[in-house]
Write a protein that holds these residues in place. Structure first.
Motif, mmCIF file in Angstrom:
data_model
loop_
_atom_site.group_PDB
_atom_site.id
_atom_site.type_symbol
_atom_site.label_atom_id
_atom_site.label_comp_id
_atom_site.label_asym_id
_atom_site.label_seq_id
_atom_site.Cartn_x
_atom_site.Cartn_y
_atom_site.Cartn_z
ATOM 1 N N HIS A 123 0.837 -1.202 0.000
ATOM 2 C CA HIS A 123 0.000 0.000 0.000
ATOM 3 C C HIS A 123 0.873 1.255 0.000
ATOM 4 N N SER A 124 0.397 2.278 -0.680
ATOM 5 C CA SER A 124 0.951 3.632 -0.573
ATOM 6 C C SER A 124 2.469 3.638 -0.685
ATOM 7 N N SER A 125 2.976 3.021 -1.733
ATOM 8 C CA SER A 125 4.426 2.911 -1.906
ATOM 9 C C SER A 125 4.800 3.261 -3.350
ATOM 10 N N ARG A 126 6.082 3.628 -3.541
ATOM 11 C CA ARG A 126 6.532 3.984 -4.883
ATOM 12 C C ARG A 126 7.997 3.614 -5.066
ATOM 13 N N SER A 127 8.334 3.356 -6.335
ATOM 14 C CA SER A 127 9.716 3.006 -6.700
ATOM 15 C C SER A 127 10.194 1.802 -5.895
ATOM 16 N N ILE A 128 9.452 0.704 -6.026
ATOM 17 C CA ILE A 128 9.750 -0.530 -5.288
ATOM 18 C C ILE A 128 10.052 -1.645 -6.279
ATOM 19 N N ARG A 129 11.095 -2.376 -6.006
ATOM 20 C CA ARG A 129 11.419 -3.575 -6.795
ATOM 21 C C ARG A 129 11.196 -4.792 -5.891
ATOM 22 N N ILE A 130 10.314 -5.701 -6.330
ATOM 23 C CA ILE A 130 9.965 -6.873 -5.518
ATOM 24 C C ILE A 130 10.306 -8.143 -6.281
ATOM 25 N N TYR A 131 11.128 -8.963 -5.680
ATOM 26 C CA TYR A 131 11.363 -10.322 -6.175
ATOM 27 C C TYR A 131 10.520 -11.228 -5.286
ATOM 28 N N MET A 132 9.467 -11.815 -5.840
ATOM 29 C CA MET A 132 8.525 -12.482 -4.938
ATOM 30 C C MET A 132 8.106 -13.871 -5.410
ATOM 31 N N HIS A 133 7.763 -14.672 -4.415
ATOM 32 C CA HIS A 133 7.068 -15.946 -4.599
ATOM 33 C C HIS A 133 5.784 -15.822 -3.799
ATOM 34 N N VAL A 134 4.644 -15.852 -4.478
ATOM 35 C CA VAL A 134 3.372 -15.685 -3.794
ATOM 36 C C VAL A 134 2.388 -16.724 -4.333
ATOM 37 N N THR A 135 1.739 -17.450 -3.430
ATOM 38 C CA THR A 135 0.834 -18.516 -3.867
ATOM 39 C C THR A 135 -0.568 -18.009 -4.146
ATOM 40 N N CYS A 136 -0.936 -16.845 -3.592
ATOM 41 C CA CYS A 136 -2.200 -16.194 -3.931
ATOM 42 C C CYS A 136 -1.912 -14.999 -4.834
ATOM 43 N N ARG A 137 -2.954 -14.308 -5.222
ATOM 44 C CA ARG A 137 -2.778 -13.141 -6.076
ATOM 45 C C ARG A 137 -2.262 -11.962 -5.251
#
Length: 355
Positions: free
Chosen positions: A249-263
């Motif tokens: 939420h309410s964030s900017r200029s973020i790089r996320i390397y993620m593993h997520v099982t839901c959306r």
């Protein structure tokens, strides 16, 4: 003459037949569309009923747990069952997003987040665990609170207010630090992080949940999270996160390397870049097993932007990382520590010269 009249008759009949055929095709298409809409509406109606009933069941179980006087082993078993039910409901919502309108997805997700918050708060209150914290401040002994029969009601959104007076951040108010927590401090815990600037944070283990509020120019590397990762008010940060649910939420200029099982869900965010989870350490495989995350299921390319409701046009607020090399976390760690050490030496020299 007779031949011309016959030709005109044939042409008129042909036009009439074509017109009737086009009209029948139009009616067939309209009928098929109405049939599809009916099936979809029936699916939506069924989802609403099933989701609402399951929500009521979970709320009732939470009330029963709070009002009962069960043994710790029974409470732990009940909370484990409630967690499984919430996870099943989350999977049901995720599987139904293909036919649900975005506003309903957001509404149901908020309900799930509230159920998770109430469950976590109740578990911490009835089954208290010793929390690890960096702060040297001693917190006052928490008085025993009598069970509140109405904690799960139409005003569940007030859970955060109940937590406010006795809440202690795991990591808070840090600048230019490499912060490392190993499995002994992380496993099964609800890790909370707040007000960090230019920090490198590593959580090696399998936390129960992770919450981050207000961070700038930071890197967060985390082992598999059993339940949810929630972050707000982040800027110029890099994250490597594996979890069941991810909300930003309410964030900017973020790089996320993620593993997520839901959306994954973002809201009020801009310039979000997303790649595949790539943090690595010696106990990662064991932590995946302990967390219960399905390593084979990664929906990192499926992101719901609650500020972008157009189903046909991609959201401009996030994008997938392409043609960008994976980061070398070991090199990043080494450089971060070296740069901070040099900064400290410069500061010491400056202080001496002033004296």
């Amino acid at each position: 003459m007779e031949g011309d009249a016959e030709n005109r008759k044939d042409q008129i009949l042909e036009r009439l037949n074509k017109r009737n055929k086009d009209r029948q095709n139009y009616l067939d298409v309209k009928s098929e569309l109405r049939s599809k809409e009916t099936v979809q509406n029936e699916g939506v109606d069924y989802f609403y009923q099933a989701f609402s009933q399951k929500t009521i069941d979970i709320e009732q179980r939470l009330k029963d747990v709070q009002c009962g006087d069960g043994q710790p082993t029974d409470l732990a078993r009940n909370f484990a069952d409630i967690t499984v039910e919430i996870q099943d409901l989350q999977r049901y919502l995720t599987a139904s997003t293909m036919f649900l309108p975005d506003f309903k997805i957001k509404s149901c997700q908020n309900i799930l987040n509230t159920l998770t918050a109430v469950s976590d708060e109740t578990r911490q209150r009835l089954l208290p665990k010793k929390k690890f914290g960096f702060s040297g401040k001693k917190t006052a002994t928490k008085p025993k609170v009598a069970p509140n029969k109405d904690i799960v009601d139409a005003k569940l959104s007030k859970v955060s207010e109940k937590l406010g007076s006795s809440f202690t951040w795991t990591i808070a108010n840090r600048t230019n630090e490499h912060i490392f927590l190993d499995s002994a401090k992380v496993n099964g815990q609800d890790i909370t992080i707040s007000n960090l600037t230019h920090c490198l944070v590593e959580l090696q283990g399998h936390p129960g949940s992770v919450q981050v509020s207000s961070a700038s120019k930071c890197t967060l590397l985390c082992g598999p999270i059993a339940r949810s990762f929630f972050a707000e008010n982040l800027e110029d940060c890099t994250l490597s996160i594996a979890c069941q649910q991810l909300r930003l939420h309410s964030s900017r200029s973020i790089r996320i390397y993620m593993h997520v099982t839901c959306r994954a869900i973002i809201e009020d965010c801009k310039s979000i870049e997303i790649g595949e989870y790539n943090y690595d350490y010696s106990e990662l495989e064991a932590d995946y097993l302990a967390s219960g995350l399905n390593k084979a299921q990664n929906n990192y390319t499926d992101v719901a932007d609650f500020n972008w409701l157009s189903p046909d046009v991609p959201s401009p607020n996030w994008s997938l990382l392409k043609d960008y090399p994976d980061p070398n976390w070991n090199a990043l760690r080494r450089d971060f520590i070296a740069n901070n050490h040099n900064s400290e030496l410069k500061q010491d020299v400056k202080d001496i010269s002033i004296i």
